[in-house]
Motif scaffolding. Sequence first.
Motif, PDB file in Angstrom:
ATOM      1  N   UNK A  63      29.675  42.335  39.959  1.00  0.00           N
ATOM      2  CA  UNK A  63      30.408  42.610  38.831  1.00  0.00           C
ATOM      3  C   UNK A  63      31.909  42.376  39.706  1.00  0.00           C
ATOM      4  N   UNK A  64      32.215  42.133  40.259  1.00  0.00           N
ATOM      5  CA  UNK A  64      33.740  42.280  40.759  1.00  0.00           C
ATOM      6  C   UNK A  64      33.696  40.220  40.964  1.00  0.00           C
ATOM      7  N   UNK A  65      32.674  40.136  42.055  1.00  0.00           N
ATOM      8  CA  UNK A  65      32.649  38.907  42.553  1.00  0.00           C
ATOM      9  C   UNK A  65      33.045  37.525  41.396  1.00  0.00           C
ATOM     10  N   UNK A  66      32.760  38.287  39.998  1.00  0.00           N
ATOM     11  CA  UNK A  66      32.687  37.193  38.681  1.00  0.00           C
ATOM     12  C   UNK A  66      34.091  36.893  38.148  1.00  0.00           C
ATOM     13  N   UNK A  67      34.967  38.622  38.638  1.00  0.00           N
ATOM     14  CA  UNK A  67      36.239  38.599  38.565  1.00  0.00           C
ATOM     15  C   UNK A  67      36.638  37.886  39.233  1.00  0.00           C
ATOM     16  N   UNK A  68      36.897  37.346  40.571  1.00  0.00           N
ATOM     17  CA  UNK A  68      37.282  37.228  41.844  1.00  0.00           C
ATOM     18  C   UNK A  68      36.444  35.841  41.608  1.00  0.00           C
ATOM     19  N   UNK A  69      35.683  34.976  41.015  1.00  0.00           N
ATOM     20  CA  UNK A  69      35.906  33.545  40.157  1.00  0.00           C
ATOM     21  C   UNK A  69      36.712  32.789  39.124  1.00  0.00           C
ATOM     22  N   UNK A  70      36.509  34.277  38.375  1.00  0.00           N
ATOM     23  CA  UNK A  70      37.851  34.073  37.115  1.00  0.00           C
ATOM     24  C   UNK A  70      39.368  33.618  37.925  1.00  0.00           C
ATOM     25  N   UNK A  71      39.490  34.531  38.302  1.00  0.00           N
ATOM     26  CA  UNK A  71      40.785  34.429  39.247  1.00  0.00           C
ATOM     27  C   UNK A  71      40.748  33.162  40.015  1.00  0.00           C
ATOM     28  N   UNK A  72      39.970  32.497  40.468  1.00  0.00           N
ATOM     29  CA  UNK A  72      40.072  31.306  41.256  1.00  0.00           C
ATOM     30  C   UNK A  72      39.602  30.357  40.360  1.00  0.00           C
ATOM     31  N   UNK A  73      39.331  30.367  39.224  1.00  0.00           N
ATOM     32  CA  UNK A  73      39.247  29.205  38.324  1.00  0.00           C
ATOM     33  C   UNK A  73      40.663  29.652  37.967  1.00  0.00           C
TER      34      UNK A  73
END
Length: 290
Positions: A273-283
């Motif tokens: 779940x945390x990684x998904x939010x990090x991915x959204x920030x990078x994207x």
Amino acid sequence: GYVVFRASTHPRGVDWREHNVRFRIGLEGIVGWVAATRELLVVPDVRQDARFVLDPDKVTADTRSEVAVPLIVGTNVLGVLEVQSTEVNAFTPDDLFLLKTLAALMAVALDDARLYQSQREEAYYLNVLLQVAENLAVTTDLDEALETIVRITPMLVGVMRCALLVYVPADKVFLPAQEYGLTLEQKRAFEKLRIPADNGLAFDQLAHGQKPLVIEDVATTQLAEIEYLKIFDVRSILMVPMIARNEVVGAMVVDQASRPTRFSQHEIDVVMGIANQAAAAIDGARLTRE
């Protein structure tokens, strides 16, 4: 599947639990047989039954008879209640009635406890995601957002270290982004990393499989480069892909340094779940640049 030891009146019970004693369902022990067949089994003399298996320490070698009762709720086998005696043919019909009744009560109690734990884990998971989102909301750029994530993840998940790497698909390589918990020497080594994603090893599997990868003991795996393991003094690793719009944009890696760790499914879900939010920030940052 396995039946995993959880509790016993025997003094060695704590040791058996810590060593994760288990039996393959249908293949090992009377307990494994009962879990597979879902039927109560009475063994008048275990010396005459090939299914009987001693405990790892062989301290129950004086066992002569045994009863094993499945713990069933609906169509699900939740466990097995096992009772042993040092006497041959020790169990009476009254004993069996009592054990069946006790097993039924235990199964219901166990099912209720699992439901309660599941609800608690769901509440915790949502709270973690909310805390991450609130922290990201006050950041001003990508580096700050990723630094925030690697700092709060250890506190929220209960790990010692966290690292984020970004994926460059054109070069098929993962590059370091942010880390938390490394020594100064390890941090310098981390900043120089250039990890290929086309060599069949861990990061390759992460990039193409897009699924979490758990390595419980790096000493026995063929998935990680040895030089990395020596530099970072790690024993168990949880690696999670960061995915945005069905594409891998990076990886999150958490560990407990040299301490062996068995990551639970709940911990894996929280890190995902945390990684998904990090991915959204990078994207989001990449879209802004474009």
